[in-house]
Scaffold this motif. Structure first.
Motif, PDB file in Angstrom:
ATOM      1  N   ARG A   1       5.687   2.909   1.177  1.00 43.21           N
ATOM      2  CA  ARG A   1       5.197   1.500   0.903  1.00 43.21           C
ATOM      3  C   ARG A   1       4.977   0.872   1.924  1.00 43.21           C
ATOM      4  O   ARG A   1       6.044   0.751   2.733  1.00 43.21           O
ATOM      5  N   ILE A   2       3.940   0.330   2.606  1.00 45.64           N
ATOM      6  CA  ILE A   2       3.627  -0.416   3.844  1.00 45.64           C
ATOM      7  C   ILE A   2       3.188  -1.624   3.240  1.00 45.64           C
ATOM      8  O   ILE A   2       2.224  -1.847   1.923  1.00 45.64           O
ATOM      9  N   ALA A   3       3.223  -2.778   4.397  1.00 47.35           N
ATOM     10  CA  ALA A   3       2.660  -3.935   3.746  1.00 47.35           C
ATOM     11  C   ALA A   3       1.251  -4.256   4.589  1.00 47.35           C
ATOM     12  O   ALA A   3       0.974  -3.531   5.799  1.00 47.35           O
ATOM     13  N   VAL A   4       0.449  -4.608   3.789  1.00 49.69           N
ATOM     14  CA  VAL A   4      -1.066  -4.855   4.319  1.00 49.69           C
ATOM     15  C   VAL A   4      -1.159  -6.521   4.208  1.00 49.69           C
ATOM     16  O   VAL A   4      -1.124  -6.935   3.241  1.00 49.69           O
TER      17      VAL A   4
ATOM     18  N   HIS B   1       0.829  -1.243  -0.064  1.00 49.99           N
ATOM     19  CA  HIS B   1      -0.047  -0.017  -0.097  1.00 49.99           C
ATOM     20  C   HIS B   1       0.774   1.176  -0.010  1.00 49.99           C
ATOM     21  O   HIS B   1       1.791   1.377   0.831  1.00 49.99           O
ATOM     22  N   VAL B   2       0.704   2.141  -1.034  1.00 51.46           N
ATOM     23  CA  VAL B   2       1.225   3.477  -1.017  1.00 51.46           C
ATOM     24  C   VAL B   2       0.666   4.297  -0.119  1.00 51.46           C
ATOM     25  O   VAL B   2      -0.581   4.650  -0.456  1.00 51.46           O
ATOM     26  N   VAL B   3       1.228   5.069   0.758  1.00 51.58           N
ATOM     27  CA  VAL B   3       0.693   5.932   1.728  1.00 51.58           C
ATOM     28  C   VAL B   3       0.108   7.296   1.103  1.00 51.58           C
ATOM     29  O   VAL B   3       1.086   7.611   0.330  1.00 51.58           O
ATOM     30  N   SER B   4      -0.843   7.570   1.140  1.00 48.23           N
ATOM     31  CA  SER B   4      -1.489   9.051   0.786  1.00 48.23           C
ATOM     32  C   SER B   4      -1.527   9.896   1.763  1.00 48.23           C
ATOM     33  O   SER B   4      -1.545   9.703   2.913  1.00 48.23           O
ATOM     34  N   GLY B   5      -1.138  11.319   1.354  1.00 49.60           N
ATOM     35  CA  GLY B   5      -1.214  12.590   2.378  1.00 49.60           C
ATOM     36  C   GLY B   5      -2.613  12.260   3.028  1.00 49.60           C
ATOM     37  O   GLY B   5      -3.604  12.318   2.230  1.00 49.60           O
TER      38      GLY B   5
ATOM     39  N   LEU C   1       2.347   4.412  10.534  1.00 53.19           N
ATOM     40  CA  LEU C   1       2.042   3.753   9.273  1.00 53.19           C
ATOM     41  C   LEU C   1       1.799   4.776   8.209  1.00 53.19           C
ATOM     42  O   LEU C   1       2.094   4.674   7.006  1.00 53.19           O
ATOM     43  N   THR C   2       1.223   5.951   8.538  1.00 53.70           N
ATOM     44  CA  THR C   2       1.109   6.942   7.425  1.00 53.70           C
ATOM     45  C   THR C   2       1.398   8.164   7.546  1.00 53.70           C
ATOM     46  O   THR C   2       1.209   9.057   6.982  1.00 53.70           O
ATOM     47  N   ASP C   3       2.696   8.551   8.255  1.00 53.53           N
ATOM     48  CA  ASP C   3       3.165   9.635   8.345  1.00 53.53           C
ATOM     49  C   ASP C   3       4.215  10.289   7.417  1.00 53.53           C
ATOM     50  O   ASP C   3       4.597  11.324   7.167  1.00 53.53           O
TER      51      ASP C   3
ATOM     52  N   ASP D   1      -6.407   4.194  11.114  1.00 48.32           N
ATOM     53  CA  ASP D   1      -7.738   3.599  11.342  1.00 48.32           C
ATOM     54  C   ASP D   1      -8.621   3.634   9.894  1.00 48.32           C
ATOM     55  O   ASP D   1      -9.437   2.642   9.704  1.00 48.32           O
ATOM     56  N   GLN D   2      -8.377   4.249   8.952  1.00 47.09           N
ATOM     57  CA  GLN D   2      -8.841   4.462   7.350  1.00 47.09           C
ATOM     58  C   GLN D   2      -8.527   3.165   7.065  1.00 47.09           C
ATOM     59  O   GLN D   2      -9.033   2.518   6.169  1.00 47.09           O
TER      60      GLN D   2
END
Length: 126
Positions: free
Chosen positions: A105-108, A61-65, A98-100, A70-71
């Motif tokens: 890229r993070i693993a889900v 998953h590529v983190v969006s701004g 996770l989203t900062d 929780d989302q």
């Protein structure tokens, strides 16, 4: 002071103080006896198993701004409270990590989790 509902759990064989979807639902409950004889229940340490090839048991998953952990829990597991599964897969304690970093890229984990439980190395490679 022990809350009445906590005392009620003590009298139900096999009762666990954490909900089935909690990250602590499978953790053993210990009892500490204070010098005055008071018993205090606590969750024993929750260890994450080491995993080999994370890529086969997860999706990137590529983190969006502006995204929050929780989302991501809601998006991938249908429950915002399940953010901890994603944190374990990366591995992180603070869900804000996770989203900062937008673009990272993070693993889900796949539905059903990783074999042997959650945890292991992440793919946090920006």
């Amino acid at each position: 002071m022990i809350e009445p509902y906590e005392r009620a759990l003590d009298e139900v064989p096999g009762a666990h103080p954490y909900a089935p979807g909690s990250r602590y639902s499978g953790v053993e409950i210990g009892v500490h006896r204070a010098p005055d004889g008071t018993e205090v229940r606590y969750a024993k340490r929750r260890l994450l198993p080491a995993l080999g090839d994370l890529a086969e048991e997860s999706v990137p998953h590529v983190v969006s701004g502006g995204e929050r952990a929780d989302q991501l829990g809601q998006r991938y597991f249908g429950d915002p409270g399940q953010w901890w599964q994603i944190a374990d897969a990366n591995p992180l304690l603070d869900p804000r990590e996770l989203t900062d970093e937008p673009g990272e890229r993070i693993a889900v984990p796949l539905p059903g989790g990783f074999p042997g439980g959650m945890g292991g190395p992440g793919v946090r490679n920006g």
